[in-house]
Design a protein around this motif. Sequence first.
Motif: not given
Length: 244
Positions: A5-9, A38-39, A43-52, A193-198
């Motif tokens: 899973f991508d995160l944003d969007g 999650f992909a 950065p990992i630093r900013d991925m962790l806060p949005v995940l339970p 699951f994703g939503n963008d060019i990357n």
Amino acid sequence: MIFVFDLDGTICFQGAPLDKKIVNALHTIQAQGHEIIFASARPIRDMLPVLPESLHRCRMIGSNGAFTYVGGHIEVEFLQSNIQKQIIELVEKYQLAYLADSDWDYAYTGSVDHPMYKGIDSANKATKRSIYELEGFSKVLLFNPPTNVMQHVKTWPVTTFEYTEEGILDIFSQHLNKIKGLERLGVSQYIAFGNDINDRLMFEQALHSVCVGMHSVGEVATERIAEADVHLKIVELGQIWGNQ
């Protein structure tokens, strides 16, 4: 099956933590025996806060492949030192606004009202430093760089993604992408699951791919869905692939 899973969007919207319906759907497919990875461009630093916290033990790929996160351990690939030097020279010459990420700390000169800045997890003991103090750059975002700067950067031996709507040029090590991150984790078969060019390469190599929203990258996905249907699609595919 492995679900990536991508995160944003994709499962995270407006920078907010994951909605309860999506969290419940993710827990459901975990209970069925599927693994979640999650992909993200974060950065990992900013991925962790949005995940339970219940999902913090999942494997992760950060900064479009610059980071891998396994069992709480982070590995990072920095940009080459000569590329880092050239970025600093461009920033100084053109007075560019930027976000430079290291392994955990960061340097930032953009607006404090920018969504990118608000997404930086300073609560996780990340320190804002001078760009000259960072140990290395895992990636650098340039905000609204002029056309000649963008063209020049694209001649370097680096990987770039251009987010035209946000006016951002994303720069990280050559040949890095989410697929390379998955390869480092030993993953070759997965649902994406994703939503963008990357997410394009990830979609092209997935057993089944789901684009959330109307980005053109959906042309290479197996199917396209609306944001409101993400949690339902996760559960549906968990059931389908659990029987195969």
